[in-house]
Design an enzyme around this catalytic site. Structure first.
Site, PDB file in Angstrom:
ATOM      1  N   SER A 143       0.940  -1.124   0.017  1.00 45.10           N
ATOM      2  CA  SER A 143       0.136  -0.049   0.080  1.00 45.10           C
ATOM      3  C   SER A 143       0.973   1.175  -0.004  1.00 45.10           C
ATOM      4  O   SER A 143       2.289   0.946   0.365  1.00 45.10           O
ATOM      5  CB  SER A 143      -0.739   0.042   1.393  1.00 45.10           C
ATOM      6  OG  SER A 143      -1.586   1.368   1.462  1.00 45.10           O
ATOM      7  N   TYR A 156      -1.726  -2.196  10.048  1.00 48.81           N
ATOM      8  CA  TYR A 156      -1.937  -1.934   8.829  1.00 48.81           C
ATOM      9  C   TYR A 156      -0.550  -1.359   8.340  1.00 48.81           C
ATOM     10  O   TYR A 156       0.221  -2.035   7.480  1.00 48.81           O
ATOM     11  CB  TYR A 156      -2.877  -0.843   8.164  1.00 48.81           C
ATOM     12  CG  TYR A 156      -3.181  -1.010   6.761  1.00 48.81           C
ATOM     13  CD1 TYR A 156      -3.911  -2.113   6.322  1.00 48.81           C
ATOM     14  CD2 TYR A 156      -3.008  -0.130   5.852  1.00 48.81           C
ATOM     15  CE1 TYR A 156      -4.139  -2.387   4.940  1.00 48.81           C
ATOM     16  CE2 TYR A 156      -2.963  -0.084   4.460  1.00 48.81           C
ATOM     17  CZ  TYR A 156      -3.781  -1.181   4.193  1.00 48.81           C
ATOM     18  OH  TYR A 156      -4.227  -1.275   2.549  1.00 48.81           O
ATOM     19  N   LYS A 160       2.187  -3.666   6.162  1.00 52.89           N
ATOM     20  CA  LYS A 160       2.450  -3.195   4.680  1.00 52.89           C
ATOM     21  C   LYS A 160       3.797  -2.864   4.542  1.00 52.89           C
ATOM     22  O   LYS A 160       4.583  -2.916   3.696  1.00 52.89           O
ATOM     23  CB  LYS A 160       1.395  -2.095   4.450  1.00 52.89           C
ATOM     24  CG  LYS A 160      -0.091  -2.592   4.374  1.00 52.89           C
ATOM     25  CD  LYS A 160      -0.343  -3.834   3.381  1.00 52.89           C
ATOM     26  CE  LYS A 160      -1.720  -4.034   3.265  1.00 52.89           C
ATOM     27  NZ  LYS A 160      -1.702  -5.042   2.223  1.00 52.89           N
TER      28      LYS A 160
HETATM   29  N1  LIG Z   1      -8.513  -0.123  -1.438  1.00 52.39           N
HETATM   30  C1  LIG Z   1      -7.557   0.739  -1.336  1.00 52.39           C
HETATM   31  O1  LIG Z   1      -7.694   1.893  -1.378  1.00 52.39           O
HETATM   32  C2  LIG Z   1      -6.158   0.015  -0.958  1.00 52.39           C
HETATM   33  C3  LIG Z   1      -5.173   0.888  -0.946  1.00 52.39           C
HETATM   34  C4  LIG Z   1      -3.954   0.376  -0.284  1.00 52.39           C
HETATM   35  C5  LIG Z   1      -3.767  -0.955  -0.327  1.00 52.39           C
HETATM   36  N2  LIG Z   1      -4.792  -1.740  -0.659  1.00 52.39           N
HETATM   37  C6  LIG Z   1      -4.560  -3.432  -0.654  1.00 52.39           C
HETATM   38  O2  LIG Z   1      -5.126  -4.031  -1.706  1.00 52.39           O
HETATM   39  C7  LIG Z   1      -5.420  -5.241  -1.387  1.00 52.39           C
HETATM   40  C8  LIG Z   1      -7.089  -5.638  -1.735  1.00 52.39           C
HETATM   41  O3  LIG Z   1      -7.844  -4.776  -1.002  1.00 52.39           O
HETATM   42  P1  LIG Z   1      -9.178  -4.360  -1.507  1.00 52.39           P
HETATM   43  O4  LIG Z   1      -9.141  -2.991  -1.194  1.00 52.39           O
HETATM   44  O5  LIG Z   1      -9.646  -4.673  -2.394  1.00 52.39           O
HETATM   45  O6  LIG Z   1     -10.193  -4.552  -0.089  1.00 52.39           O
HETATM   46  P2  LIG Z   1     -11.470  -5.733   0.197  1.00 52.39           P
HETATM   47  O7  LIG Z   1     -11.677  -5.853   1.539  1.00 52.39           O
HETATM   48  O8  LIG Z   1     -12.624  -5.075  -0.785  1.00 52.39           O
HETATM   49  O9  LIG Z   1     -10.913  -7.096  -0.656  1.00 52.39           O
HETATM   50  C9  LIG Z   1     -10.038  -7.875   0.357  1.00 52.39           C
HETATM   51  C10 LIG Z   1     -10.542  -9.087  -0.006  1.00 52.39           C
HETATM   52  O10 LIG Z   1      -9.579 -10.031   0.913  1.00 52.39           O
HETATM   53  C11 LIG Z   1     -10.065 -10.998   1.240  1.00 52.39           C
HETATM   54  N3  LIG Z   1      -9.427 -11.643   2.736  1.00 52.39           N
HETATM   55  C12 LIG Z   1      -9.410 -11.221   3.862  1.00 52.39           C
HETATM   56  N4  LIG Z   1      -8.672 -12.056   4.675  1.00 52.39           N
HETATM   57  C13 LIG Z   1      -8.453 -13.179   3.795  1.00 52.39           C
HETATM   58  C14 LIG Z   1      -7.921 -14.347   4.154  1.00 52.39           C
HETATM   59  N5  LIG Z   1      -7.445 -14.491   5.508  1.00 52.39           N
HETATM   60  N6  LIG Z   1      -7.946 -15.452   2.996  1.00 52.39           N
HETATM   61  C15 LIG Z   1      -8.320 -15.294   1.757  1.00 52.39           C
HETATM   62  N7  LIG Z   1      -8.759 -13.808   1.514  1.00 52.39           N
HETATM   63  C16 LIG Z   1      -9.039 -12.878   2.734  1.00 52.39           C
HETATM   64  C17 LIG Z   1     -11.454 -10.543   1.844  1.00 52.39           C
HETATM   65  O11 LIG Z   1     -12.345 -11.439   2.121  1.00 52.39           O
HETATM   66  C18 LIG Z   1     -11.722  -9.626   0.432  1.00 52.39           C
HETATM   67  O12 LIG Z   1     -12.428 -10.112  -0.377  1.00 52.39           O
HETATM   68  C19 LIG Z   1      -5.206  -5.308   0.061  1.00 52.39           C
HETATM   69  O13 LIG Z   1      -3.874  -5.944   0.286  1.00 52.39           O
HETATM   70  C20 LIG Z   1      -5.219  -3.917   0.604  1.00 52.39           C
HETATM   71  O14 LIG Z   1      -4.711  -3.733   1.760  1.00 52.39           O
HETATM   72  C21 LIG Z   1      -6.102  -1.324  -0.888  1.00 52.39           C
END
Ligand SMILES: NC(=O)c1ccc[n+]([C@@H]2O[C@H](COP(=O)([O-])OP(=O)(O)OC[C@H]3O[C@@H](n4cnc5c(N)ncnc54)[C@H](O)[C@@H]3O)[C@@H](O)[C@H]2O)c1
Length: 273
Positions: A143, A156, A160
């Site tokens: 992230s 987090y 990260k």
């Molecule tokens: N959305 C943002 O703005 C953003 C920014 C920086 C980083 N990220 C990163 O992007 C990645 C995807 O996140 P997102 O934003 O799509 O969030 P999201 O919550 O929509 O999707 C994350 C998915 O991970 C799954 N998950 C959680 N624990 C799990 C486990 N133990 N085993 C398998 N699956 C599991 C959840 O069920 C969910 O479907 C994450 O690593 C998040 O930290 C997101």
């Protein structure tokens, strides 16, 4: 990039594929005629999402924090498709609050998913990829928070940051081995997803509510859609970028300031939101 993706017609595995960024990556991979293995801990949502897709899709409910489950996922992918070209270690969870008030179980879950989830992916997929000896690519999701720590979301920030170190080490090890396996560190900025809706039902502690409200609004107003974001990710993979930072406008100035502060010995300031 429509017709010249390196792994066109290959096999992609995506963890955390039932929601958010994972869904955009899945749709993009399918549009490139890839066969796609979807993994998520939310089995029902995963199967429902898989039904919305057209193409060769295998949904494998998986808890990435469980090494045996990730090993079974890799085996299933190899048994079904004979190999994997592209692995997205994408699953991640958010946790907010004061460091000392966040329950140990939430700390453990943060490390279990965000760090050990990726480590489990590396342990189960890399040996198989090395054995295959064919070009492959691994994308580990950190992230912009993996470069810019934030108060009130220490699980987090710490996990990260760990992903950045783990992924740079992996990249170096692939270079030592001269393996045909590319590695990318993916650092998303804001993307419109469910990252603030805990899949395990955890609620936001009152102390973090204001911050979470601001961040939710930021995602809703400034975030890319998962599909827009996936487009940039696949372009970066095709270019062989290690630093896969699709929204540099969210990171560059703040990271430069952070590094300058460290080198100048200036104490950290509270992030301005
Ligand atoms: N959305 C943002 O703005 C953003 C920014 C920086 C980083 N990220 C990163 O992007 C990645 C995807 O996140 P997102 O934003 O799509 O969030 P999201 O919550 O929509 O999707 C994350 C998915 O991970 C799954 N998950 C959680 N624990 C799990 C486990 N133990 N085993 C398998 N699956 C599991 C959840 O069920 C969910 O479907 C994450 O690593 C998040 O930290 C997101």
């Amino acid at each position: 990039m429509a017709n010249d993706f390196r792994f066109q017609d290959g096999v992609a595995v995506i963890t955390g594929a039932a929601s958010g960024i994972g869904t955009g990556l899945a749709r993009k991979a399918l549009s490139l005629n890839m066969r796609v293995v979807l993994a998520d801990i939310q089995a029902e949502a995963l199967n429902a999402f898989a039904k919305t897709l057209t193409g060769e899709v295998l949904a494998v409910p998986t808890d990435v924090s469980d090494p045996a489950a990730v090993e079974a996922l890799a085996q299933r992918a190899w048994d079904t498709y004979g190999g994997v070209d592209l692995l997205f270690n994408n699953a991640g969870v958010m946790a907010t609050g004061f460091i000392w008030e966040i329950e140990p179980e939430r700390w453990q879950r943060s490390f279990g998913v965000n760090v050990f989830g990726i480590l489990n992916g590396i342990r189960s997929f890399v040996p198989r990829m090395l054995k295959a000896g064919t070009p492959a690519h691994i994308v580990n999701t950190s992230s912009i928070g993996g470069f810019l720590p934030s108060p009130m979301m220490a699980p987090y920030s710490t996990t990260k940051f760990a992903v950045v170190g783990l992924t740079e080490s992996l990249h170096g090890e692939m270079q030592i081995l001269q393996a045909p396996i590319g590695v990318s560190l993916l650092a998303p900025g804001p993307v419109k997803t469910g990252i603030f809706d805990d899949p395990f039902g955890a609620t936001v502690p009152p102390a973090a509510q204001q911050l979470v409200d601001i961040l939710r609004t930021m995602l809703a107003t400034q975030g890319l859609t998962p599909d827009e974001f996936a487009e940039r990710v696949f372009t970066g993979i095709n270019r062989g970028e290690f630093w896969l930072i699709p929204q540099p406008e969210s990171l560059d100035a703040l990271l430069r300031q952070r590094v300058e502060n460290i080198l100048a010995g200036r104490n950290p300031e509270l992030p301005q939101l």
